[in-house]
Write a protein that holds these residues in place. Structure first.
Motif, PDB file in Angstrom:
ATOM      1  N   LEU A  32       0.972  -1.138  -0.063  1.00 24.71           N
ATOM      2  CA  LEU A  32       0.085  -0.051   0.110  1.00 24.71           C
ATOM      3  C   LEU A  32       0.955   1.262  -0.096  1.00 24.71           C
ATOM      4  N   SER A  33       0.587   2.221  -0.802  1.00 23.85           N
ATOM      5  CA  SER A  33       1.292   3.404  -0.774  1.00 23.85           C
ATOM      6  C   SER A  33       0.418   4.743  -0.962  1.00 23.85           C
ATOM      7  N   THR A  34       0.398   5.732  -0.093  1.00 21.77           N
ATOM      8  CA  THR A  34      -0.292   6.838  -0.075  1.00 21.77           C
ATOM      9  C   THR A  34       0.206   7.953  -1.096  1.00 21.77           C
ATOM     10  N   GLY A  35       1.216   7.759  -1.639  1.00 23.76           N
ATOM     11  CA  GLY A  35       1.588   8.721  -2.684  1.00 23.76           C
ATOM     12  C   GLY A  35       2.027   9.866  -2.142  1.00 23.76           C
ATOM     13  N   LEU A  36       2.370  10.956  -2.625  1.00 24.74           N
ATOM     14  CA  LEU A  36       2.777  12.138  -1.860  1.00 24.74           C
ATOM     15  C   LEU A  36       1.636  12.855  -1.290  1.00 24.74           C
ATOM     16  N   ILE A  37       1.568  13.135  -0.104  1.00 26.47           N
ATOM     17  CA  ILE A  37       0.573  13.713   0.830  1.00 26.47           C
ATOM     18  C   ILE A  37       1.200  14.394   1.899  1.00 26.47           C
ATOM     19  N   GLY A  85       5.705  18.092  10.750  1.00 29.12           N
ATOM     20  CA  GLY A  85       4.469  19.106  10.902  1.00 29.12           C
ATOM     21  C   GLY A  85       3.539  18.729  10.067  1.00 29.12           C
ATOM     22  N   LYS A  86       2.485  19.229  10.434  1.00 34.26           N
ATOM     23  CA  LYS A  86       1.138  18.725   9.635  1.00 34.26           C
ATOM     24  C   LYS A  86       1.414  18.933   7.981  1.00 34.26           C
ATOM     25  N   LEU A  87       2.088  19.926   7.588  1.00 41.17           N
ATOM     26  CA  LEU A  87       2.139  20.527   6.084  1.00 41.17           C
ATOM     27  C   LEU A  87       3.488  19.838   5.586  1.00 41.17           C
ATOM     28  N   ASP A  88       4.301  19.056   6.230  1.00 43.45           N
ATOM     29  CA  ASP A  88       5.308  18.097   5.931  1.00 43.45           C
ATOM     30  C   ASP A  88       4.827  17.229   4.793  1.00 43.45           C
ATOM     31  N   VAL A  89       5.532  17.118   3.527  1.00 42.90           N
ATOM     32  CA  VAL A  89       5.131  16.212   2.385  1.00 42.90           C
ATOM     33  C   VAL A  89       5.817  14.657   2.831  1.00 42.90           C
ATOM     34  N   ILE A  90       4.988  13.827   2.680  1.00 38.01           N
ATOM     35  CA  ILE A  90       5.413  12.353   2.986  1.00 38.01           C
ATOM     36  C   ILE A  90       4.947  11.407   1.959  1.00 38.01           C
ATOM     37  N   ARG A  91       5.369  10.184   2.091  1.00 36.62           N
ATOM     38  CA  ARG A  91       4.966   9.176   1.351  1.00 36.62           C
ATOM     39  C   ARG A  91       4.984   7.872   2.307  1.00 36.62           C
ATOM     40  N   ILE A  92       3.928   7.077   2.479  1.00 36.88           N
ATOM     41  CA  ILE A  92       4.033   6.064   3.386  1.00 36.88           C
ATOM     42  C   ILE A  92       3.650   4.741   2.495  1.00 36.88           C
ATOM     43  N   SER A  93       4.397   3.799   2.685  1.00 35.33           N
ATOM     44  CA  SER A  93       4.496   2.563   2.182  1.00 35.33           C
ATOM     45  C   SER A  93       4.567   1.450   3.238  1.00 35.33           C
ATOM     46  N   VAL A  94       3.868   0.545   2.930  1.00 35.87           N
ATOM     47  CA  VAL A  94       3.473  -0.814   3.922  1.00 35.87           C
ATOM     48  C   VAL A  94       3.012  -1.715   3.270  1.00 35.87           C
ATOM     49  N   ASP A  95       3.651  -3.039   3.610  1.00 33.22           N
ATOM     50  CA  ASP A  95       3.136  -4.385   2.918  1.00 33.22           C
ATOM     51  C   ASP A  95       1.998  -4.765   3.917  1.00 33.22           C
ATOM     52  N   ALA A  96       1.210  -5.251   3.263  1.00 34.13           N
ATOM     53  CA  ALA A  96      -0.072  -5.699   4.145  1.00 34.13           C
ATOM     54  C   ALA A  96      -0.692  -7.002   3.606  1.00 34.13           C
ATOM     55  N   GLU A  97      -0.943  -7.834   4.505  1.00 32.36           N
ATOM     56  CA  GLU A  97      -1.610  -9.235   4.036  1.00 32.36           C
ATOM     57  C   GLU A  97      -2.798  -9.502   5.096  1.00 32.36           C
ATOM     58  N   ASN A 109       7.154  -4.122   7.165  1.00 34.71           N
ATOM     59  CA  ASN A 109       7.859  -3.130   6.270  1.00 34.71           C
ATOM     60  C   ASN A 109       7.317  -1.882   6.073  1.00 34.71           C
ATOM     61  N   LEU A 110       7.246  -1.100   7.114  1.00 33.02           N
ATOM     62  CA  LEU A 110       6.539   0.337   7.032  1.00 33.02           C
ATOM     63  C   LEU A 110       7.734   1.161   6.609  1.00 33.02           C
ATOM     64  N   ARG A 111       7.530   1.917   5.882  1.00 33.01           N
ATOM     65  CA  ARG A 111       8.391   3.032   5.300  1.00 33.01           C
ATOM     66  C   ARG A 111       7.795   4.364   5.165  1.00 33.01           C
ATOM     67  N   ILE A 112       8.561   5.482   5.897  1.00 31.98           N
ATOM     68  CA  ILE A 112       8.016   6.718   5.724  1.00 31.98           C
ATOM     69  C   ILE A 112       9.009   7.576   5.356  1.00 31.98           C
ATOM     70  N   LEU A 113       8.709   8.028   4.047  1.00 33.30           N
ATOM     71  CA  LEU A 113       9.869   8.785   3.518  1.00 33.30           C
ATOM     72  C   LEU A 113       9.323  10.380   3.416  1.00 33.30           C
ATOM     73  N   ARG A 114      10.118  11.450   3.934  1.00 28.24           N
ATOM     74  CA  ARG A 114       9.973  12.639   4.034  1.00 28.24           C
ATOM     75  C   ARG A 114      10.408  13.630   3.128  1.00 28.24           C
ATOM     76  N   TYR A 115       9.984  14.348   2.339  1.00 28.72           N
ATOM     77  CA  TYR A 115      10.426  15.088   1.252  1.00 28.72           C
ATOM     78  C   TYR A 115      10.529  16.499   1.801  1.00 28.72           C
TER      79      TYR A 115
END
Length: 154
Positions: A32-37, A85-97, A109-115
């Motif tokens: 699952l990926s949130t995309g940039l949010i 912060g609330k307005l920081d841009v991130i992408r969350i990816s996680v494997d879900a079964e 395998n939770l991953r949080i990327l900050r841009y």
């Protein structure tokens, strides 16, 4: 809560038609990926992406229950640990079964990327860049002195 679930279901169906942020990893297993949010929207987006991925496999109540537990863990990590912060841009990816026997979603395998913006990056490394420029100047001066010494020796 029911109104919120209905809104999420409508959006999930819309996502399914337009842009899915789900990759199949195996039977009943997806990335699952949130995309940039912005960080403030992670919970809604993750819930909707999970609803798209698992709506044909798992009951909606199970999806919402388990994603809300994951969102609590994410809150602790995003707000308290990473201090975003609330307005920081991130992408969350996680494997879900989906575990059919236990009627439960299992996340791994939770991953949080900050841009960060170019300006934020430049500000963060301003001192390093400045020191690098000084070192380049010193090297240039030393090189010139060495060339002068070599020309005297010839």
């Amino acid at each position: 809560m029911s109104e919120e679930i209905n809104r999420d279901m409508e959006r999930a169906e819309e996502y399914e038609q337009t842009t899915t942020r789900v990759s199949a990893l195996g039977q009943n297993k997806f990335e699952l990926s949130t995309g940039l949010i912005i960080a403030a929207r992670y919970a809604d987006k993750l819930r909707r992406v999970a609803l798209v991925a698992f709506s044909k496999i798992a009951p909606k109540e199970v999806i919402i229950r388990d994603v809300s537990e994951l969102n609590k863990q994410l809150y602790a990590k995003i707000v308290e640990e990473m201090k975003l912060g609330k307005l920081d841009v991130i992408r969350i990816s996680v494997d879900a079964e989906y575990d059919n026997q236990n009627k439960k979603l299992i996340f791994s395998n939770l991953r949080i990327l900050r841009y960060i913006t170019e300006e934020q990056c430049a500000e963060k490394y301003k001192d390093v860049i400045s020191e690098n420029e000084k070192l380049k100047e010193e090297i240039s001066e030393l090189r010139k002195k060495l060339e002068d010494i070599l020309s005297l020796l010839k």
